[in-house]
Design a protein around this motif. Structure first.
Motif, PDB file in Angstrom:
ATOM      1  N   ARG A 145       0.903  -1.096   0.075  1.00 31.26           N
ATOM      2  CA  ARG A 145       0.272   0.111  -0.086  1.00 31.26           C
ATOM      3  C   ARG A 145       0.932   1.889  -0.175  1.00 31.26           C
ATOM      4  O   ARG A 145       0.603   2.306  -0.987  1.00 31.26           O
ATOM      5  CB  ARG A 145      -0.997   0.228   1.237  1.00 31.26           C
ATOM      6  N   LEU A 146       1.620   0.845   0.740  1.00 32.98           N
ATOM      7  CA  LEU A 146       2.867   2.303   0.915  1.00 32.98           C
ATOM      8  C   LEU A 146       3.405   2.973  -0.369  1.00 32.98           C
ATOM      9  O   LEU A 146       3.615   3.746  -0.455  1.00 32.98           O
ATOM     10  CB  LEU A 146       4.326   2.486   1.734  1.00 32.98           C
ATOM     11  N   LEU A 147       3.849   1.428  -1.554  1.00 28.25           N
ATOM     12  CA  LEU A 147       4.590   1.461  -2.665  1.00 28.25           C
ATOM     13  C   LEU A 147       3.348   2.219  -3.160  1.00 28.25           C
ATOM     14  O   LEU A 147       4.020   2.602  -4.684  1.00 28.25           O
ATOM     15  CB  LEU A 147       4.972  -0.117  -2.641  1.00 28.25           C
ATOM     16  N   LEU A 148       2.144   1.813  -3.263  1.00 25.90           N
ATOM     17  CA  LEU A 148       1.648   2.738  -4.497  1.00 25.90           C
ATOM     18  C   LEU A 148       0.757   3.982  -4.044  1.00 25.90           C
ATOM     19  O   LEU A 148       1.000   4.828  -5.195  1.00 25.90           O
ATOM     20  CB  LEU A 148      -0.214   1.531  -3.928  1.00 25.90           C
ATOM     21  N   GLU A 149       1.220   4.157  -2.911  1.00 26.86           N
ATOM     22  CA  GLU A 149       0.827   5.490  -2.317  1.00 26.86           C
ATOM     23  C   GLU A 149       1.928   6.469  -2.738  1.00 26.86           C
ATOM     24  O   GLU A 149       1.556   7.627  -3.592  1.00 26.86           O
ATOM     25  CB  GLU A 149       0.452   5.274  -1.322  1.00 26.86           C
ATOM     26  N   GLU A 150       3.193   5.517  -2.601  1.00 29.46           N
ATOM     27  CA  GLU A 150       4.570   6.557  -3.523  1.00 29.46           C
ATOM     28  C   GLU A 150       3.932   6.893  -4.555  1.00 29.46           C
ATOM     29  O   GLU A 150       4.440   8.278  -4.972  1.00 29.46           O
ATOM     30  CB  GLU A 150       5.469   5.732  -2.660  1.00 29.46           C
ATOM     31  N   ARG A 151       4.007   5.752  -5.096  1.00 30.72           N
ATOM     32  CA  ARG A 151       4.088   5.602  -6.896  1.00 30.72           C
ATOM     33  C   ARG A 151       2.898   6.342  -7.148  1.00 30.72           C
ATOM     34  O   ARG A 151       3.464   7.293  -7.942  1.00 30.72           O
ATOM     35  CB  ARG A 151       3.507   4.556  -7.127  1.00 30.72           C
ATOM     36  N   GLU A 152       1.996   6.520  -6.309  1.00 26.61           N
ATOM     37  CA  GLU A 152       0.326   7.521  -6.553  1.00 26.61           C
ATOM     38  C   GLU A 152       1.297   8.728  -6.994  1.00 26.61           C
ATOM     39  O   GLU A 152       1.082  10.050  -7.934  1.00 26.61           O
ATOM     40  CB  GLU A 152      -0.265   7.184  -6.225  1.00 26.61           C
ATOM     41  N   GLN A 153       1.696   9.266  -6.030  1.00 28.31           N
ATOM     42  CA  GLN A 153       2.644  10.547  -5.615  1.00 28.31           C
ATOM     43  C   GLN A 153       3.645  11.193  -6.451  1.00 28.31           C
ATOM     44  O   GLN A 153       3.572  11.963  -7.050  1.00 28.31           O
ATOM     45  CB  GLN A 153       3.349  10.900  -4.158  1.00 28.31           C
ATOM     46  N   ARG A 154       4.402  10.409  -6.413  1.00 30.23           N
ATOM     47  CA  ARG A 154       5.145  10.300  -8.279  1.00 30.23           C
ATOM     48  C   ARG A 154       4.243  10.874  -9.490  1.00 30.23           C
ATOM     49  O   ARG A 154       5.226  11.705  -9.548  1.00 30.23           O
ATOM     50  CB  ARG A 154       6.468   9.263  -8.000  1.00 30.23           C
ATOM     51  N   THR A 155       3.508   9.603  -9.684  1.00 25.51           N
ATOM     52  CA  THR A 155       3.182   9.826 -11.244  1.00 25.51           C
ATOM     53  C   THR A 155       2.630  10.911 -10.882  1.00 25.51           C
ATOM     54  O   THR A 155       2.185  12.310 -11.702  1.00 25.51           O
ATOM     55  CB  THR A 155       1.664   9.031 -10.983  1.00 25.51           C
ATOM     56  N   GLU A 156       1.153  12.317  -9.329  1.00 28.68           N
ATOM     57  CA  GLU A 156       0.703  12.955  -9.632  1.00 28.68           C
ATOM     58  C   GLU A 156       2.496  13.840  -9.795  1.00 28.68           C
ATOM     59  O   GLU A 156       1.929  14.893 -10.205  1.00 28.68           O
ATOM     60  CB  GLU A 156       0.170  13.287  -8.188  1.00 28.68           C
ATOM     61  N   GLY A 157       2.882  13.880  -9.448  1.00 29.03           N
ATOM     62  CA  GLY A 157       4.477  15.101  -9.168  1.00 29.03           C
ATOM     63  C   GLY A 157       5.278  15.176 -10.471  1.00 29.03           C
ATOM     64  O   GLY A 157       5.012  16.264 -11.454  1.00 29.03           O
ATOM     65  N   VAL A 158       5.388  13.847 -11.376  1.00 28.65           N
ATOM     66  CA  VAL A 158       5.309  14.000 -12.311  1.00 28.65           C
ATOM     67  C   VAL A 158       4.176  14.668 -13.624  1.00 28.65           C
ATOM     68  O   VAL A 158       5.149  15.653 -14.217  1.00 28.65           O
ATOM     69  CB  VAL A 158       6.215  12.157 -13.095  1.00 28.65           C
ATOM     70  N   GLU A 159       2.514  14.318 -13.546  1.00 30.99           N
ATOM     71  CA  GLU A 159       2.713  14.801 -13.914  1.00 30.99           C
ATOM     72  C   GLU A 159       1.964  16.754 -13.728  1.00 30.99           C
ATOM     73  O   GLU A 159       2.076  17.154 -14.755  1.00 30.99           O
ATOM     74  CB  GLU A 159       0.599  13.792 -13.660  1.00 30.99           C
ATOM     75  N   ALA A 160       2.392  16.723 -12.751  1.00 34.30           N
ATOM     76  CA  ALA A 160       1.933  18.218 -12.083  1.00 34.30           C
ATOM     77  C   ALA A 160       3.159  18.793 -13.022  1.00 34.30           C
ATOM     78  O   ALA A 160       3.082  19.648 -13.478  1.00 34.30           O
ATOM     79  CB  ALA A 160       1.896  18.552 -10.913  1.00 34.30           C
TER      80      ALA A 160
END
Length: 142
Positions: free
Chosen positions: A31-46
């Motif tokens: 779950r932490l890995l998925l959250e981190e991945r989602e945050q990175r994805t959102e960061g890259v998208e931003a």
């Protein structure tokens, strides 16, 4: 019917222990890995969106500068053209004035030459007329 003996409690305890271990060792890190991945994805998208906006802004700025440079170039070209036309006009005016002065000077010289030629012709005509009269009369006049 199902009888309840101590194995049910062992199975429940085993299940809870397994659930706790899986939650602690697998589910939570996943779950932490998925959250981190989602945050990175959102960061890259931003960041991508930010870079796209910056690119659009830079392109608009570039096009604006190009348009201004073209306008300035056109203005400078028109100014140079206008100055060249004015210089041409001044040169033509000076040339016409100089030509008029040369022409007037030439006319004056021609008038003077014509006047001298008339005077010479008049004197020669008088001399010729006197010589003719002397030859016709057969004596010297004057």
């Amino acid at each position: 019917m199902i009888s309840l003996d101590y194995t049910v409690f062992v199975q429940i305890a085993s299940f809870l222990l397994l659930l706790y271990l899986l939650n602690r060792l697998v589910f939570t890190p996943f779950r932490l890995l998925l959250e981190e991945r989602e945050q990175r994805t959102e960061g890259v998208e931003a960041e991508t969106e930010s870079l796209l906006e910056e690119g659009k802004r830079l392109r608009a700025e570039y096009e604006n500068k190009i348009a201004r440079a073209r306008g300035e170039g056109t203005t400078i070209k028109e100014t140079i053209r206008q100055e060249a036309l004015e210089a041409r006009g001044r040169i033509l005016d000076q040339a016409q004035e100089e030509a008029a002065r040369v022409l007037e000077r030439a006319r004056g010289e021609i008038r003077g030459a014509v006047q001298k030629a008339r005077e010479v012709v008049a004197e020669e005509a008088e001399v010729i007329a006197q010589q003719m009269a002397e030859k016709i009369l057969g004596r010297k006049i004057g």
